[in-house]
Scaffold this motif. Structure first.
Motif, short mmCIF file in Angstrom:
data_model
loop_
_atom_site.label_atom_id
_atom_site.label_comp_id
_atom_site.label_asym_id
_atom_site.label_seq_id
_atom_site.Cartn_x
_atom_site.Cartn_y
_atom_site.Cartn_z
N PRO A 55 -1.36 7.25 -10.71
CA PRO A 55 -2.80 6.62 -10.94
C PRO A 55 -2.97 5.77 -12.33
O PRO A 55 -2.38 6.07 -13.18
CB PRO A 55 -3.52 7.76 -10.62
CG PRO A 55 -2.70 8.80 -10.23
CD PRO A 55 -1.44 8.39 -10.58
N ASP B 299 0.56 -3.66 -7.19
CA ASP B 299 0.64 -3.81 -6.14
C ASP B 299 -0.79 -3.94 -5.41
O ASP B 299 -0.95 -4.74 -4.46
CB ASP B 299 0.82 -2.44 -5.75
CG ASP B 299 2.25 -1.87 -5.97
OD1 ASP B 299 2.90 -2.94 -5.89
OD2 ASP B 299 2.64 -0.87 -6.07
N ALA C 43 0.80 -0.02 -10.08
CA ALA C 43 -0.31 0.40 -9.31
C ALA C 43 -1.30 -0.84 -9.20
O ALA C 43 -1.77 -1.32 -8.02
CB ALA C 43 -1.16 1.53 -9.36
N MET D 285 0.79 -1.13 -0.11
CA MET D 285 -0.04 0.15 0.04
C MET D 285 1.04 1.26 0.06
O MET D 285 0.34 2.34 -0.50
CB MET D 285 -0.88 0.07 1.12
CG MET D 285 -2.16 -0.90 1.18
SD MET D 285 -3.06 -0.49 -0.41
CE MET D 285 -3.95 -1.89 -0.75
N GLU D 286 2.03 1.26 0.62
CA GLU D 286 2.88 2.26 0.56
C GLU D 286 3.47 2.47 -0.71
O GLU D 286 3.62 3.56 -1.28
CB GLU D 286 3.95 2.07 1.60
CG GLU D 286 5.09 3.43 1.60
CD GLU D 286 6.12 3.07 2.65
OE1 GLU D 286 7.27 3.56 2.40
OE2 GLU D 286 6.18 2.30 3.44
N GLU D 287 3.67 1.53 -1.45
CA GLU D 287 4.44 1.48 -2.95
C GLU D 287 3.22 1.90 -3.64
O GLU D 287 3.36 2.68 -4.71
CB GLU D 287 4.77 0.30 -3.50
CG GLU D 287 5.95 -0.35 -2.68
CD GLU D 287 7.07 0.30 -3.35
OE1 GLU D 287 7.40 0.65 -4.48
OE2 GLU D 287 7.96 0.84 -2.20
N LEU D 288 1.98 1.65 -3.29
CA LEU D 288 0.68 2.18 -4.40
C LEU D 288 0.63 3.49 -4.36
O LEU D 288 0.48 4.15 -5.13
CB LEU D 288 -0.42 1.66 -3.76
CG LEU D 288 -1.80 1.84 -4.56
CD1 LEU D 288 -1.64 1.31 -5.95
CD2 LEU D 288 -3.00 1.26 -3.88
N THR D 289 0.92 4.33 -3.02
CA THR D 289 0.97 5.59 -3.03
C THR D 289 1.89 6.49 -3.91
O THR D 289 2.05 7.48 -4.26
CB THR D 289 1.02 6.19 -1.47
OG1 THR D 289 2.32 5.66 -0.93
CG2 THR D 289 -0.20 5.63 -0.88
N LYS D 290 3.29 5.67 -4.16
CA LYS D 290 4.29 6.00 -5.11
C LYS D 290 3.98 6.07 -6.53
O LYS D 290 4.78 6.81 -6.98
CB LYS D 290 5.35 5.42 -4.42
CG LYS D 290 5.96 5.75 -3.19
CD LYS D 290 7.51 4.81 -2.87
CE LYS D 290 7.60 4.97 -1.35
NZ LYS D 290 8.89 4.19 -0.93
N ASP D 291 3.30 5.24 -6.76
CA ASP D 291 2.81 4.70 -8.15
C ASP D 291 1.96 6.01 -8.65
O ASP D 291 1.20 6.60 -7.97
CB ASP D 291 2.33 3.32 -8.49
CG ASP D 291 3.17 2.27 -8.08
OD1 ASP D 291 4.61 2.67 -8.15
OD2 ASP D 291 2.71 1.37 -7.73
#
Length: 131
Positions: A84, A92, A89, A76-82
């Motif tokens: 949209p 993840d 995303a 979920m932390e990696e998702l915020t870096k990707d």
């Protein structure tokens, strides 16, 4: 105690083989699942080696739950870096959706099975279940 180390060796072999065949896409999921089971079996084996009264299923399930929480937080932390709507995303989200329920259900199943085996063993030996 030997049973726990045999399980640890089996899951280590599974991790090794899945890493060797990593070119096949779905083997990544098998590698993650094998690695999570290896770490949880290893933790349970180490604890039961040093403490003979320790119940291995508690440490096995506790480690699986901690690994599950770590996987969810990490992806979920990696998702915020990707960006949209990017493929990273999507990957993840799929990792979280696939692994979190599988590992939690595995932990629940192992806990129930281990508790039943422990209670049956204690009743067979004439010991107190609730020590």
């Amino acid at each position: 105690m030997k049973k726990q180390w045999k399980k640890t060796g089996f899951w280590f072999l599974m991790v090794f083989l899945s890493i060797c065949f990593m070119s096949v896409p779905y083997v990544i999921f098998i590698a993650f699942y094998s690695a999570a089971n290896f770490l949880s079996c290893f933790c349970a084996a180490v604890v039961t080696t040093f403490d003979r009264k320790a119940r291995h299923y508690r440490y096995h399930c506790g480690t699986l739950v901690l690994i599950t929480i770590y996987i969810a937080v990490y992806f979920m932390e990696e998702l915020t870096k990707d960006e949209p709507r990017s493929w990273d995303a999507v990957a993840d989200v799929m990792m979280v959706l696939l692994f979190v329920p599988v590992l939690l259900l595995t932990a629940k199943d192992k806990y129930k099975k281990g508790k039943k085996e422990y209670e049956a063993e204690m009743l067979l030996n004439g010991g107190d279940i609730y020590e």
